[in-house]
Design a protein around this motif. Structure first.
Motif, mmCIF file in Angstrom:
data_model
loop_
_atom_site.group_PDB
_atom_site.id
_atom_site.type_symbol
_atom_site.label_atom_id
_atom_site.label_comp_id
_atom_site.label_asym_id
_atom_site.label_seq_id
_atom_site.Cartn_x
_atom_site.Cartn_y
_atom_site.Cartn_z
ATOM 1 N N SER A 154 -69.344 -80.565 -27.743
ATOM 2 C CA SER A 154 -68.184 -81.450 -27.758
ATOM 3 C C SER A 154 -68.502 -82.599 -28.710
ATOM 4 O O SER A 154 -69.546 -83.249 -28.581
ATOM 5 C CB SER A 154 -67.882 -81.982 -26.352
ATOM 6 N N CYS B 221 -68.061 -89.151 -22.330
ATOM 7 C CA CYS B 221 -69.073 -89.498 -23.331
ATOM 8 C C CYS B 221 -68.721 -90.802 -24.042
ATOM 9 O O CYS B 221 -69.607 -91.581 -24.406
ATOM 10 C CB CYS B 221 -69.252 -88.359 -24.330
ATOM 11 N N THR C 147 -62.803 -78.994 -19.958
ATOM 12 C CA THR C 147 -64.116 -79.597 -20.169
ATOM 13 C C THR C 147 -64.114 -80.479 -21.416
ATOM 14 O O THR C 147 -64.695 -81.569 -21.431
ATOM 15 C CB THR C 147 -65.191 -78.506 -20.278
ATOM 16 N N ALA D 219 -73.640 -82.238 -21.662
ATOM 17 C CA ALA D 219 -74.177 -83.557 -21.307
ATOM 18 C C ALA D 219 -75.008 -83.427 -20.034
ATOM 19 O O ALA D 219 -74.511 -83.687 -18.931
ATOM 20 C CB ALA D 219 -73.033 -84.543 -21.114
ATOM 21 N N ALA E 14 -69.489 -78.940 -18.128
ATOM 22 C CA ALA E 14 -69.690 -80.230 -18.796
ATOM 23 C C ALA E 14 -71.178 -80.551 -18.928
ATOM 24 O O ALA E 14 -71.618 -81.106 -19.943
ATOM 25 C CB ALA E 14 -68.975 -81.331 -18.024
ATOM 26 N N CYS F 110 -69.889 -86.039 -27.816
ATOM 27 C CA CYS F 110 -71.105 -86.011 -27.004
ATOM 28 C C CYS F 110 -72.344 -85.616 -27.791
ATOM 29 O O CYS F 110 -73.388 -86.269 -27.698
ATOM 30 C CB CYS F 110 -70.940 -85.033 -25.840
ATOM 31 N N LEU G 144 -65.043 -84.412 -21.303
ATOM 32 C CA LEU G 144 -66.193 -84.899 -22.056
ATOM 33 C C LEU G 144 -65.812 -85.940 -23.097
ATOM 34 O O LEU G 144 -66.578 -86.881 -23.343
ATOM 35 C CB LEU G 144 -66.910 -83.725 -22.718
#
Length: 356
Positions: free
Chosen positions: A121, A150, A142, A202, A198, A124, A146
């Motif tokens: 992503s 993030c 997701t 992360a 996710a 992120c 994110l």
């Protein structure tokens, strides 16, 4: 020289990736892989998109009046990068084919994380995708979560999060899916897969997700609660999100836009192709803060929200650009991301004029 792109599949995601590639001067579309004759094949041909087919099915296309540009193996040989937009679950088998040609590939969120070196992503982990050969762009829900989490983590730190997802039952063309008249827990247990997904991007994220499916085809809606590492001011959060084009802040009280259907109407009326919405729709009336705890609703257009990330990641994988902010600026410009603000200001006031 533009990067040569192949798109394997021409469904909900594939056709949008194709349009994004065609709008970007850094890329050149070699063609798409099609495996059966249907209305989308005729549409692609009418648009002048080169269609490549399996050798054993070429006669079916010719009999239907569609002359293939070539065979699928030619398509993969010619491309510098392959987007896998095949139905979910087929990516692992396709990856073996891409590997046989020595070509990098971008997979979608319907595949298992193990199909790629990295789940991705942009806001992120863009830097982690630099020079990777196989990357998976996570799913629509997701991606939406994110982007928000993030961004907040980078500015304030995120200690933990909860997301309750009200999922659309199907994409508009998926008339075989339901439920028709029910609210379906998806899954019945907690957590749902979204939080696990996710964390593939992360791993620091402490998140619990739950989901229910409702009878609509328009968008997802997410309720998100975030415990931040520090106390925050609501105005600062609004300013932070408003500074990123991939968030569209909508004030329902002044615009009357208080539902997913009205958001979709805005996108269609503004001239967005297909009515696509690449941005997280943050309903800022819902944005409330209690010390370090933040709450909000955001709308997620499942058909198009992952398209910017799909284009972003190519810049990283192929080493074209290493600065995520420059990549986002370039991709946002080609897709018109942020343009809806010309119709609704950051604080929700209707504005007339400008292109979407």
């Amino acid at each position: 020289m533009p990067v040569k792109i192949a798109v394997n599949g021409y469904g909900t995601i594939g056709k949008r990736i194709v349009d994004a590639v065609l709008s970007n001067k850094d890329f050149r579309l070699v063609g798409i892989a099609k495996y059966r004759v249907d209305y989308s094949a005729y549409l692609a041909a009418r648009k002048g998109i080169p269609i490549y087919v399996p050798r054993e099915r070429a006669s079916e296309f010719r009999e239907a009046g569609l002359e293939p540009h070539g065979y699928v193996d030619y398509l993969f040989e010619e491309a510098d990068l392959i987007y896998d937009a095949s139905p979910g679950g087929k990516g692992a088998g396709n990856k073996k084919i891409y590997e046989s040609y020595g070509k990098p590939g971008v997979f979608q969120g319907g595949e298992e994380p193990g199909v790629a070196e990295l789940s991705y992503s942009t806001l992120c982990n863009f830097e982690e995708a630099l020079n990777k050969k196989y990357v998976r762009v996570v799913s629509c829900n997701t991606t939406g979560m994110l982007r928000l989490l993030c961004t907040l983590h980078r500015e304030y730190g995120v200690k933990r999060a909860l997301s309750v997802i009200i999922r659309r039952a199907a994409d508009p063309k998926e008339d075989q899916r339901g439920p028709v008249n029910s609210i379906l827990l998806d899954p019945p247990s907690i957590p749902s897969h979204h939080g696990l997904d996710a964390r593939t991007v992360a791993p620091w994220l402490d998140i619990v997700t739950a989901a229910a499916v409702v009878p609509t085809t328009l968008m997802h809606m997410q309720f998100i609660e975030v415990e931040l590492s520090t106390q925050v001011n609501r105005g600062d959060v609004v300013e932070l999100l408003d500074g990123i084009n991939r968030f569209l802040l909508v004030e329902s009280a002044s615009t009357g836009i208080d539902s997913t259907s009205k958001v979709m109407e805005l996108a269609r009326d503004s001239g967005r192709p297909r009515g696509d919405i690449y941005e997280n729709i943050v309903f800022i009336d819902s944005l409330s803060i209690n010390a370090s705890r933040l709450y909000l609703f955001q709308g997620i257009h499942q058909e198009s929200i992952v398209i910017p990330e799909n284009i972003d990641v190519a810049y990283a994988m192929l080493g074209i650009e290493s600065d995520p902010l420059k990549v986002m600026e370039r991709v946002d410009s080609t897709l018109g991301i942020g343009g809806l603000r010309r119709f609704i200001s950051p604080h929700g006031y209707i504005q007339i004029g400008g292109a979407p």
